[in-house]
Design a protein around this motif. Structure first.
Motif, PDB file in Angstrom:
ATOM      1  N   THR A  32     -10.613  -3.590   1.495  1.00  9.33           N
ATOM      2  CA  THR A  32      -9.290  -4.040   1.076  1.00  9.33           C
ATOM      3  C   THR A  32      -8.565  -4.639   2.275  1.00  9.33           C
ATOM      4  N   HIS A  34      -4.586  -5.784   3.213  1.00  5.29           N
ATOM      5  CA  HIS A  34      -3.181  -5.776   2.818  1.00  5.29           C
ATOM      6  C   HIS A  34      -2.410  -6.672   3.788  1.00  5.29           C
ATOM      7  N   ASN A  35      -1.553  -7.548   3.231  1.00  2.00           N
ATOM      8  CA  ASN A  35      -0.677  -8.356   4.067  1.00  2.00           C
ATOM      9  C   ASN A  35       0.596  -8.658   3.287  1.00  2.00           C
ATOM     10  N   GLY A  38       0.277  -9.564  -0.360  1.00  2.00           N
ATOM     11  CA  GLY A  38      -0.241  -8.601  -1.329  1.00  2.00           C
ATOM     12  C   GLY A  38      -1.518  -7.952  -0.850  1.00  2.00           C
ATOM     13  N   THR A  39      -2.334  -7.510  -1.797  1.00  2.65           N
ATOM     14  CA  THR A  39      -3.573  -6.810  -1.490  1.00  2.65           C
ATOM     15  C   THR A  39      -4.755  -7.577  -2.052  1.00  2.65           C
ATOM     16  N   SER A  41      -8.812  -7.231  -2.784  1.00  2.00           N
ATOM     17  CA  SER A  41      -9.818  -6.192  -2.969  1.00  2.00           C
ATOM     18  C   SER A  41     -11.199  -6.818  -3.076  1.00  2.00           C
ATOM     19  N   ARG A 101     -11.010  -1.477   5.757  1.00  2.00           N
ATOM     20  CA  ARG A 101      -9.617  -1.753   5.397  1.00  2.00           C
ATOM     21  C   ARG A 101      -8.949  -2.451   6.574  1.00  2.00           C
ATOM     22  N   SER A 103      -4.946  -3.799   7.386  1.00  4.71           N
ATOM     23  CA  SER A 103      -3.551  -4.006   7.018  1.00  4.71           C
ATOM     24  C   SER A 103      -2.917  -4.854   8.102  1.00  4.71           C
TER      25      SER A 103
END
Length: 130
Positions: A32, A34-35, A38-39, A41, A101, A103
Motif C-alpha cells: 500500500t 498512502h499520500n 489517497g491510498t 493498493s 507500505r 506513507s
C-alpha cells in the motif's frame, strides 16, 4: 540479505533515474502507498502511479539521514520537481527485502498539491475529480 537501508536507497535511486519499473519492483504484490491524493493498493496500482508521475516530471530527491528501527524507515526529503522544491516525509515498512507500505506526507502546501497531481493511479483517477 537486503537491509532496509538498501531498499530505501534503491527506491530513491530509481526515482532519481526516472525508472518506474525499478521503483515498482521494490514493492510487494500487496503493498500500500498512502499520500495526499489517497491510498493505492497493490503493486499494479503503484506501478501505474510511478509510470505516470515519473514520465511527466524530472524528480530529484535529496533524502536526509534515515531513521531506522528494524523494518521501519523514516526520512525527510527535499524533492526538486521540474525546478520546484517541496519537502516530504516518507515512512517505509520493509518486509523480506521489499516495500510493504509507504506513507508519503507533504511538509509544505506545494508538496500536497504536487501529490494530488502525480500521486494517483491514472486508471482510477479522472482529471475532473480534483
Amino acid at each position: 540479505m537486503t537491509t532496509s537501508a538498501q531498499v530505501v536507497a534503491a527506491y530513491f535511486a530509481g526515482v532519481m533515474a526516472g525508472d518506474a519499473t525499478a521503483v515498482a519492483d521494490l514493492f510487494t504484490d500487496d503493498a500500500t502507498l498512502h499520500n495526499a491524493a489517497g491510498t493505492l493498493s497493490g503493486n499494479d496500482a503503484i506501478r501505474r502511479m510511478y509510470e505516470q508521475g515519473l514520465a511527466g516530471a524530472r524528480m530529484t530527491p535529496s533524502p536526509g539521514p534515515l531513521v531506522i528501527d528494524g523494518d521501519t524507515v523514516a526520512v525527510e526529503i527535499d524533492l526538486e520537481v521540474d525546478g520546484a522544491a517541496v519537502r516530504l516525509g516518507d515512512f517505509f515498512t520493509i518486509r523480506s527485502g521489499r516495500i510493504q507500505r509507504l506513507s508519503i506526507y507533504s511538509l509544505t502546501p506545494s508538496g500536497g498539491r504536487l501529490l494530488e497531481k502525480v500521486g494517483v493511479d491514472p486508471q482510477d483517477h479522472n482529471p475532473g475529480d480534483s
